[in-house]
Design an enzyme around this catalytic site. Structure first.
Site, PDB file in Angstrom:
ATOM      1  N   GLY A  27       0.843  -1.098  -0.086  1.00  0.00           N
ATOM      2  CA  GLY A  27       0.119  -0.040   0.100  1.00  0.00           C
ATOM      3  C   GLY A  27       0.844   1.436   0.054  1.00  0.00           C
ATOM      4  O   GLY A  27       2.157   1.026   0.100  1.00  0.00           O
ATOM      5  N   ASN A  28       0.165   2.498  -0.176  1.00  0.00           N
ATOM      6  CA  ASN A  28       0.891   3.753   0.133  1.00  0.00           C
ATOM      7  C   ASN A  28      -0.096   4.841   0.403  1.00  0.00           C
ATOM      8  O   ASN A  28      -1.279   4.668   0.565  1.00  0.00           O
ATOM      9  CB  ASN A  28       1.362   3.946  -1.549  1.00  0.00           C
ATOM     10  N   GLY A  43       8.793   0.625  -2.677  1.00  0.00           N
ATOM     11  CA  GLY A  43       9.450  -0.155  -1.881  1.00  0.00           C
ATOM     12  C   GLY A  43       9.567   0.229  -0.532  1.00  0.00           C
ATOM     13  O   GLY A  43      10.374  -0.624   0.226  1.00  0.00           O
ATOM     14  N   SER A  70       6.038   6.430  -4.738  1.00  0.00           N
ATOM     15  CA  SER A  70       5.082   5.047  -5.048  1.00  0.00           C
ATOM     16  C   SER A  70       4.693   5.013  -6.530  1.00  0.00           C
ATOM     17  O   SER A  70       4.619   5.936  -7.271  1.00  0.00           O
ATOM     18  CB  SER A  70       3.965   5.145  -4.319  1.00  0.00           C
ATOM     19  N   SER A  71       4.518   3.783  -6.951  1.00  0.00           N
ATOM     20  CA  SER A  71       4.191   3.658  -8.623  1.00  0.00           C
ATOM     21  C   SER A  71       3.070   4.342  -8.632  1.00  0.00           C
ATOM     22  O   SER A  71       2.186   4.491  -9.917  1.00  0.00           O
ATOM     23  CB  SER A  71       4.190   2.220  -8.810  1.00  0.00           C
ATOM     24  N   GLU A  72       2.024   4.442  -7.369  1.00  0.00           N
ATOM     25  CA  GLU A  72       0.495   4.923  -7.835  1.00  0.00           C
ATOM     26  C   GLU A  72       0.596   6.446  -7.599  1.00  0.00           C
ATOM     27  O   GLU A  72      -0.343   6.760  -7.098  1.00  0.00           O
ATOM     28  CB  GLU A  72      -0.513   4.262  -6.852  1.00  0.00           C
ATOM     29  N   HIS A  91      -3.938   3.958   0.144  1.00  0.00           N
ATOM     30  CA  HIS A  91      -4.325   2.879  -0.872  1.00  0.00           C
ATOM     31  C   HIS A  91      -3.733   1.526  -0.075  1.00  0.00           C
ATOM     32  O   HIS A  91      -2.560   1.426   0.066  1.00  0.00           O
ATOM     33  CB  HIS A  91      -3.619   2.944  -2.289  1.00  0.00           C
ATOM     34  N   HIS A  93      -4.087  -3.189  -0.415  1.00  0.00           N
ATOM     35  CA  HIS A  93      -4.448  -4.192  -1.064  1.00  0.00           C
ATOM     36  C   HIS A  93      -4.952  -5.042   0.140  1.00  0.00           C
ATOM     37  O   HIS A  93      -4.507  -6.170   0.162  1.00  0.00           O
ATOM     38  CB  HIS A  93      -3.286  -5.034  -1.819  1.00  0.00           C
ATOM     39  N   HIS A 154      -7.529  -5.547  -7.530  1.00  0.00           N
ATOM     40  CA  HIS A 154      -6.313  -4.738  -7.117  1.00  0.00           C
ATOM     41  C   HIS A 154      -6.564  -4.355  -5.663  1.00  0.00           C
ATOM     42  O   HIS A 154      -5.779  -4.908  -4.727  1.00  0.00           O
ATOM     43  CB  HIS A 154      -6.388  -3.530  -7.864  1.00  0.00           C
TER      44      HIS A 154
HETATM   45 ZN   LIG Z   1      -1.889  -0.961  -5.408  1.00  0.00          ZN
END
Ligand SMILES: [Zn+2]
Length: 213
Positions: A27-28, A43, A70-72, A91, A93, A154
């Site tokens: 998550g982020n 990461g 974060s990739s999001e 966010h 999972h 997701h």
């Molecule tokens: Zn995600």
């Protein structure tokens, strides 16, 4: 700059880890700043994260090349752009949210607590590749009139008027999805009627947000 917000974000990241919402760093979290946002790095782990770990991403989508958000990050930024009242975003999972989102179904109004996310259900946005612009656009669109949505195959994303409220609502949505999945093991949960929802939203206007008892 933003040193107390950075410390709050590090505490918040550790809290969602303790709540088991982000097992294996899945998550982020972020918080809005005057000219952009601070977001957890790619990461991140609860063991290693600290105030300096958070990456500043400007409103124009730029950041210091030495860091990796974060990739999001696009999804977070798109929600801040779409929702003036969003002060923080979480966010995850988390287990039950992913389980329900894998069915590509919204969380329906099986208890009145669902209504505290702003409507009679919590919608599920279509599947798109992680980190994509399509995912960012769909999440921002869903969160215009709701404070949370599920994300097909997701996870979930929630916005709050504070970091504390965003974390609490991420936890609340996980609990609600768990309760709904539990009820579905026995039968089809009875959903609140339109009239019952009208009464709920009238009562919510009188008593205010957060009157969950
Ligand atoms: Zn995600």
């Amino acid at each position: 700059m933003n040193s107390s917000l950075r410390a709050d974000l590090a505490d918040g990241y550790r809290k969602i880890d303790v709540l088991r919402l982000t097992d294996l760093s899945s998550g982020n979290i972020s918080a809005r700043t005057d000219d952009g946002m601070l977001i957890s790095p790619s990461g991140a782990t609860a063991e290693q994260i600290g105030p300096k770990s958070f990456v500043f991403v400007g409103a124009d989508g730029r950041w210091d090349d030495a860091l990796t958000p974060s990739s999001e990050w696009q999804m977070h930024l798109a929600i801040y752009r779409a929702c003036d009242e969003a002060a923080a975003i979480v966010h995850t999972h988390s287990d039950s949210c992913v389980a329900l989102a894998s069915l590509r179904r919204p969380l329906p109004g099986f208890t009145y607590v669902v209504g505290f996310f702003g409507g009679t259900d919590v919608p599920c946005i279509p599947y798109s590749t992680f980190g994509s612009e399509a995912l960012a656009d769909d999440a921002a669109s869903a969160l215009r009139d709701r404070t949370a949505c599920l994300m097909a195959n997701h996870g979930m994303i929630v916005r709050g008027t504070s970091l504390t409220s965003a974390i609490d609502d991420a936890h609340r949505l996980e609990v609600l999805c768990r309760q709904y999945l539990l009820a579905m093991q026995v039968g089809d949960p009875v959903l609140l009627t339109d009239e019952e929802w009208q009464d709920f939203f009238a009562q919510k206007d009188i008593l205010g947000y957060g009157q969950l008892d």
